[in-house]
Each structure stands twice: as C-alpha cells, then as structure tokens.
Scaffold this motif. Structure first.
Motif, PDB file in Angstrom:
ATOM      1  N   ASP A  57       0.835  -1.093  -0.146  1.00 49.59           N
ATOM      2  CA  ASP A  57       0.029  -0.080   0.023  1.00 49.59           C
ATOM      3  C   ASP A  57       0.929   1.144   0.114  1.00 49.59           C
ATOM      4  O   ASP A  57       0.450   2.368  -0.332  1.00 49.59           O
ATOM      5  CB  ASP A  57      -1.212  -0.091   1.125  1.00 49.59           C
ATOM      6  N   SER A  58       2.446   1.072   0.365  1.00 44.57           N
ATOM      7  CA  SER A  58       2.724   2.254   0.319  1.00 44.57           C
ATOM      8  C   SER A  58       4.321   1.952   0.242  1.00 44.57           C
ATOM      9  O   SER A  58       4.962   0.810   0.370  1.00 44.57           O
ATOM     10  CB  SER A  58       2.824   2.773   1.720  1.00 44.57           C
ATOM     11  N   PRO A  59       5.183   2.850  -0.079  1.00 42.36           N
ATOM     12  CA  PRO A  59       6.704   2.584  -0.182  1.00 42.36           C
ATOM     13  C   PRO A  59       7.248   2.121   1.172  1.00 42.36           C
ATOM     14  O   PRO A  59       7.960   1.509   1.621  1.00 42.36           O
ATOM     15  CB  PRO A  59       7.389   3.955  -0.727  1.00 42.36           C
ATOM     16  N   ASN A  60       6.856   2.853   2.258  1.00 47.58           N
ATOM     17  CA  ASN A  60       7.137   2.560   3.585  1.00 47.58           C
ATOM     18  C   ASN A  60       6.709   1.064   4.072  1.00 47.58           C
ATOM     19  O   ASN A  60       7.627   0.380   4.457  1.00 47.58           O
ATOM     20  CB  ASN A  60       6.362   3.494   4.658  1.00 47.58           C
ATOM     21  N   ALA A  61       5.562   0.623   3.853  1.00 44.68           N
ATOM     22  CA  ALA A  61       5.252  -0.984   4.075  1.00 44.68           C
ATOM     23  C   ALA A  61       6.279  -1.724   3.122  1.00 44.68           C
ATOM     24  O   ALA A  61       6.578  -2.659   3.704  1.00 44.68           O
ATOM     25  CB  ALA A  61       3.816  -0.873   3.479  1.00 44.68           C
ATOM     26  N   ALA A  62       6.271  -1.401   1.794  1.00 49.47           N
ATOM     27  CA  ALA A  62       7.284  -2.226   0.902  1.00 49.47           C
ATOM     28  C   ALA A  62       8.707  -2.461   1.753  1.00 49.47           C
ATOM     29  O   ALA A  62       9.324  -3.605   1.576  1.00 49.47           O
ATOM     30  CB  ALA A  62       7.430  -1.764  -0.381  1.00 49.47           C
ATOM     31  N   LEU A  63       9.183  -1.183   1.805  1.00 51.77           N
ATOM     32  CA  LEU A  63      10.537  -1.371   2.492  1.00 51.77           C
ATOM     33  C   LEU A  63      10.535  -2.138   3.855  1.00 51.77           C
ATOM     34  O   LEU A  63      11.543  -2.999   4.175  1.00 51.77           O
ATOM     35  CB  LEU A  63      11.258   0.047   2.651  1.00 51.77           C
ATOM     36  N   ILE A  64       9.597  -1.667   4.852  1.00 53.52           N
ATOM     37  CA  ILE A  64       9.730  -2.523   5.872  1.00 53.52           C
ATOM     38  C   ILE A  64       9.468  -3.892   6.212  1.00 53.52           C
ATOM     39  O   ILE A  64      10.081  -4.604   6.765  1.00 53.52           O
ATOM     40  CB  ILE A  64       9.162  -1.416   7.233  1.00 53.52           C
ATOM     41  N   THR A  65       8.496  -4.182   5.388  1.00 52.80           N
ATOM     42  CA  THR A  65       8.040  -5.747   5.296  1.00 52.80           C
ATOM     43  C   THR A  65       9.028  -6.597   4.613  1.00 52.80           C
ATOM     44  O   THR A  65       9.424  -7.477   5.158  1.00 52.80           O
ATOM     45  CB  THR A  65       6.811  -5.859   4.559  1.00 52.80           C
TER      46      THR A  65
END
Length: 364
Positions: A57-65
C-alpha cells in the motif's frame, strides 16, 4: 528530420504537459492486474523471465516488510545496505526498456525542437510534479520510520534503486508528444508497455526475480508554489496510514502537523529545539498571538504604534515587534523588527524603508 514545430503543434505542448501532470499526480488506487501485466511485459522485452510481482500500500510498507522478512530469513546481523543488496533490486527493467525508444525518437527530430520539448514538457513538468525538496522530504520520512522500526539505514541503496513513476511520467510526456503529435516512428510494443507501467504503477523496486510495486498516495497536497503543504492533515497520505506532514515545504512532526495552525500554541516555541520548526511555528501562529500568549513587554509607544519585546527564549535572538493598530478597523497587526530598535518611531521608520512616519503619511 523535423527542425521546427508548427504553431498548431506548439499549441499542443501545454495539453500534453497537463495530461501527464494528472497521471504523475494521480491518487487513484492502482489496478493490480494491469500493473502486474505491464511490469511482467517489460521484463520479457529486455529478455528476462517474468518476476513475481508483490504489491504494497505504500513505499514505507514495502521497505519495512521486505527488509524485516529478509532479516528473519537469513538470521544475519548486518547493516542496512548489505541487507538491501540481498534483495537483488538493481536491474530496473521498467525504466530501461525505453533506452532504444529514446534514441529512435531523437534521431527523427532536430536539436532545436528536442531542446524546446525537453524544456517545455519534461523540465517544466518536473518543476510542477516533483521538486528536489519533495523527494528529500518523503525519503527522509521513510528513512526515519525504517530506522525507528528496523534500526537500519538503507538510504543510498533504496533511493538509487527506486523507480519513481512520477519521474517516468515527465519523460513520457516527451515521448508521447513525439509519437502522437509529430508522428515519429517508434517501437509500438515498447511504448505500449512503458506507458502502461507509468499509468498503472506507483513506486517500483525491480529485481531479477521479484518486483515490488507500491500503490499511489490517497492524497497529495501542495501550496501555490508547488511545495508540499497541508494544514491539520497530511500533505501526503497512503492507504495504510503512512503520511508526511508538511507546512509550505517544511516537514512537520505529527504532533504539529495534525493540528491546524489556528490551534498551534505559542508555548510550543518554548520547548521546540529545532530552529527551522520554530520559524515555521512563528510563521503559522503569527506575531499577534505570540505577543498575547507569551506576554510581550511594552518598550515604547508612538502614535498608534508600540514597540514590544518577547523575553522568552523562542528564537535564536530576542524578538522585537512593532504592534500597529489600524485606526479605521481597530485590527492589531504585529511585524518583527531588528533587535537594535530603540523606539517605536525608529521601528516604524525601519518598516517604511527609512522614511519618517510624518513624511510617509504625506507621500501616501
């Protein structure tokens, strides 16, 4: 070779600029089926196998996950750059498929026309869509959350390997104009899938076997100078809640950003250590409220003007203000003046560019 645009062709430049501005700043949720089709096709076009396409859903979720999962799988204590390298995000197929298309189009138009189109389409669109400050703000917020949740620094690696479709849209405006208006010959398949990637995807992290596609923000808000800006709500907001608060281009912590500037409190200035944030708070609160809430000391008066000083340590130097009461409306205005002002009359002279108030009244 095309050496000059006709008036009719020149008139279409703003049309294509606006078309791709809307695409670049779209806040519609992506169609994941179409996005996967476009991404996989670009891999095939440059001779790679179709990757697994993963959506977030977001670049933040992509990187952290992805980094969190990878760290658990390899059970390896390393720095963020090394961990990022394990993802193999480096081949960038969706961006690379247009190399030959670009050369093909350049060979059909003259240098003068090419320069004009680059300036009026690509460059102007970048100025509207993404300023360097905008990118810096968003990446800074991403890194802050990565460090907070994973205690990792992947700044350089992730930034360099990210395909930002809003930037590709600026390039696409040039290609689209050459193809649709100037009727330049081109590889239709390459253009079709490049256009699809730009229209159907958010940020992309493309690796050899896996391609991570992020959704677009739900909201993007700017001020009239194209700086990220919102009052009491995020300037950029994704579906999973990842947000960036910004006031005329300055990133705000959530504690300030989610409060409308009309409710900002002058007392916050007493505990805020960051000089840039103090400046923003002063700008948003206004000197009138600061005078009232921080109990400014009256130093001198002249006619309807009053020189005030705020002793509280809210800025790098003492704040001296000239309070002005409008004789017709009764409204009170406050304007900051240099701290070496000794009287209200001296301050009003400074405000009027050195003209004495009596002389200023005659001139006006």
């Amino acid at each position: 070779m095309l050496d000059k645009l006709t008036p009719k062709q020149e008139a279409l430049i703003p049309v294509y600029r606006e078309k791709w501005r809307k695409i670049a700043l779209s806040t519609e949720r992506i169609d994941r089926e179409k996005a996967a089709e476009a991404v996989k096709a670009t891999y095939v076009l440059i001779g790679l196998e179709e990757p697994d396409v993963v959506f977030y859903d977001s670049p933040n979720a992509a990187l952290i996950t992805t980094l969190s999962q990878l760290a658990q799988e390899i059970d390896w204590s390393c720095d963020g750059g090394d961990l990022w390298g394990e993802l193999g995000i480096y081949e960038l197929p969706p961006a690379n498929i247009c190399h030959n298309l670009k050369d093909e189009l350049y060979n059909q138009i003259g240098e003068e026309v090419s320069s004009q189109l680059h300036l009026e389409l690509t460059t102007e669109l970048k100025n509207i869509v993404v300023s360097p400050e905008t990118y810096s703000q968003l990446w800074s917020e991403l890194y802050r959350q990565l460090e907070s949740q994973l205690q990792l620094e992947v700044e350089d690696a992730a930034r360099m390997d990210c395909i930002q479709c809003e930037l590709l849209a600026c390039e696409a405006s040039y290609y689209d104009f050459c193809i649709s208006v100037l009727n330049c010959k081109h590889d239709e398949i390459v253009w079709k899938y490049f256009e699809l990637v730009v229209k159907e995807c958010g940020w992309i992290f493309a690796g050899k076997n896996i391609c991570i596609v992020c959704d677009r923000p739900l909201h993007i808000r700017f001020d009239n100078q194209h700086r990220l800006h919102a009052e009491g709500e995020p300037a950029i907001e994704y579906a999973d809640g990842f947000s960036l608060y910004s006031y005329h281009g300055v990133t705000l912590p959530e504690k300030y950003g989610k409060v409308h500037p009309q409710q900002w409190q002058a007392q916050w200035l007493l505990t805020e250590d960051n000089a840039e944030l103090r400046r923003v708070l002063i700008q948003g609160i206004g000197y009138g409220r600061i005078c009232q809430e921080l109990q400014a000391i009256e130093l001198d008066t002249w006619a309807e003007y009053t020189l005030l000083k705020i002793d509280a340590e809210v800025d790098e130097e003492a704040i001296y203000l000239l309070k002005m009461t409008c004789p017709s409306t009764g409204f009170i205005h406050a304007l900051r003046v240099p701290p070496d002002m000794k009287s209200a009359r001296e301050a009003i002279c400074w405000v009027n560019w050195g003209i004495a108030p009596e002389e200023f009244a005659i001139q006006t």
